[in-house]
Design a protein around this motif. Structure first.
Motif, PDB file in Angstrom:
ATOM      1  N   LEU A 112       0.823  -1.211   0.000  1.00  9.29           N
ATOM      2  CA  LEU A 112       0.000   0.000   0.000  1.00  9.29           C
ATOM      3  C   LEU A 112       0.857   1.260   0.000  1.00  9.29           C
ATOM      4  CD1 LEU A 112      -2.946  -0.937   2.388  1.00  9.29           C
ATOM      5  CD2 LEU A 112      -2.882  -0.957  -0.112  1.00  9.29           C
ATOM      6  N   ASN A 113       2.045   1.180   0.587  1.00  7.83           N
ATOM      7  CA  ASN A 113       2.967   2.303   0.586  1.00  7.83           C
ATOM      8  C   ASN A 113       3.323   2.703  -0.844  1.00  7.83           C
ATOM      9  OD1 ASN A 113       4.863   4.235   1.223  1.00  7.83           O
ATOM     10  ND2 ASN A 113       6.435   2.766   1.780  1.00  7.83           N
ATOM     11  N   VAL A 114       3.603   1.728  -1.688  1.00  7.05           N
ATOM     12  CA  VAL A 114       3.930   2.003  -3.095  1.00  7.05           C
ATOM     13  C   VAL A 114       2.718   2.577  -3.816  1.00  7.05           C
ATOM     14  CG1 VAL A 114       4.599   0.944  -5.286  1.00  7.05           C
ATOM     15  CG2 VAL A 114       5.729   0.245  -3.162  1.00  7.05           C
ATOM     16  N   LEU A 115       1.553   2.001  -3.587  1.00  5.02           N
ATOM     17  CA  LEU A 115       0.340   2.503  -4.231  1.00  5.02           C
ATOM     18  C   LEU A 115       0.017   3.929  -3.776  1.00  5.02           C
ATOM     19  CD1 LEU A 115      -1.931  -0.683  -4.115  1.00  5.02           C
ATOM     20  CD2 LEU A 115      -0.662   0.256  -6.067  1.00  5.02           C
ATOM     21  N   ALA A 116       0.250   4.230  -2.502  1.00 11.89           N
ATOM     22  CA  ALA A 116       0.018   5.584  -2.006  1.00 11.89           C
ATOM     23  C   ALA A 116       0.967   6.573  -2.677  1.00 11.89           C
ATOM     24  CB  ALA A 116       0.193   5.640  -0.485  1.00 11.89           C
ATOM     25  N   GLY A 117       2.208   6.173  -2.890  1.00  7.67           N
ATOM     26  CA  GLY A 117       3.168   7.029  -3.588  1.00  7.67           C
ATOM     27  C   GLY A 117       2.737   7.305  -5.023  1.00  7.67           C
ATOM     28  N   ILE A 118       2.273   6.281  -5.711  1.00  9.93           N
ATOM     29  CA  ILE A 118       1.776   6.444  -7.082  1.00  9.93           C
ATOM     30  C   ILE A 118       0.545   7.351  -7.080  1.00  9.93           C
ATOM     31  CG2 ILE A 118       0.695   5.222  -9.018  1.00  9.93           C
ATOM     32  CD1 ILE A 118       2.571   2.823  -8.250  1.00  9.93           C
ATOM     33  N   PHE A 119      -0.330   7.155  -6.109  1.00  5.78           N
ATOM     34  CA  PHE A 119      -1.530   7.976  -5.986  1.00  5.78           C
ATOM     35  C   PHE A 119      -1.154   9.454  -5.845  1.00  5.78           C
ATOM     36  CE2 PHE A 119      -4.554  10.159  -3.217  1.00  5.78           C
ATOM     37  CZ  PHE A 119      -5.719  10.018  -3.955  1.00  5.78           C
ATOM     38  N   TRP A 120      -0.184   9.755  -4.983  1.00  7.71           N
ATOM     39  CA  TRP A 120       0.199  11.157  -4.775  1.00  7.71           C
ATOM     40  C   TRP A 120       0.826  11.762  -6.026  1.00  7.71           C
ATOM     41  CZ3 TRP A 120       1.970  13.336   0.496  1.00  7.71           C
ATOM     42  CH2 TRP A 120       0.928  13.183   1.413  1.00  7.71           C
ATOM     43  N   LEU A 121       1.583  10.966  -6.781  1.00 10.77           N
ATOM     44  CA  LEU A 121       2.123  11.477  -8.050  1.00 10.77           C
ATOM     45  C   LEU A 121       0.981  11.789  -9.019  1.00 10.77           C
ATOM     46  CD1 LEU A 121       5.230   9.183  -8.589  1.00 10.77           C
ATOM     47  CD2 LEU A 121       5.210  11.632  -8.021  1.00 10.77           C
ATOM     48  N   ALA A 122      -0.022  10.918  -9.061  1.00  5.94           N
ATOM     49  CA  ALA A 122      -1.186  11.166  -9.923  1.00  5.94           C
ATOM     50  C   ALA A 122      -1.920  12.421  -9.469  1.00  5.94           C
ATOM     51  CB  ALA A 122      -2.123   9.963  -9.912  1.00  5.94           C
TER      52      ALA A 122
END
Length: 166
Positions: A112-122
């Motif tokens: 989820l940490n990786v997905l949260a990082g991708i989410f913030w970039l989006a």
């Protein structure tokens, strides 16, 4: 949509500065307190991210619901309004704040940490896409961020005056 919203959408740079100010206001005291109470590793990897998400959600939702702006938005001359130009409604403030604040709570969980990082970039990328500069949290909540600082009236250019033959 009101004239104010039509003529003065916030620039992405203003929004990013406002968000940075708000993040520092919430994050620095929380990180300091967490590090003082827990071991450095536990504070940084578990306590601070979860505490930040909870406190930031309340910090932003309450200020947006009451004033339509946070401390960072006040300093940068911004206000959050409904996409129709009207005042922000409480459910909009809650949805907008939750979508932005919850991803940091995923930091302790590896995937989820990786997905949260991708989410913030989006999130950041979407601010630069489209005419309305709406991030995902704006689109989901039906909000716009406007610049409420007074803007000087443009100076009229003098008409081209033809030179007469002398």
């Amino acid at each position: 949509m009101t004239d104010e919203a039509v003529t003065a959408l916030a620039e992405p740079s203003q929004r990013l500065v406002a968000r940075l100010v708000d993040t520092l206001i919430v994050g620095v005291p929380l990180a300091t307190a967490a590090t003082a109470i827990f071991s450095r590793e536990t504070a940084q990897t578990v306590v601070a991210p979860v505490a930040f998400a909870a406190v930031y959600l309340v910090y932003e939702a309450v200020q947006l619901a009451i004033w339509g702006r946070t401390v960072g938005k006040r300093l940068t001359g911004l206000r959050v309004v409904s996409a129709d130009g009207g005042p922000l409604r409480v459910p909009q403030a809650l949805v907008r704040s939750a979508i932005y604040a919850v991803p940091p709570a995923a930091r302790p969980i590896p995937v989820l940490n990786v997905l949260a990082g991708i989410f913030w970039l989006a999130e950041i990328g979407l601010i630069f896409e489209g005419d309305l500069h709406q991030a995902l949290h704006d689109r989901a909540a039906g909000t716009l961020v406007i610049d409420v600082r007074s803007r000087p009236e443009p100076v009229a250019e003098p008409e081209d005056i033809p030179l007469s033959d002398v």
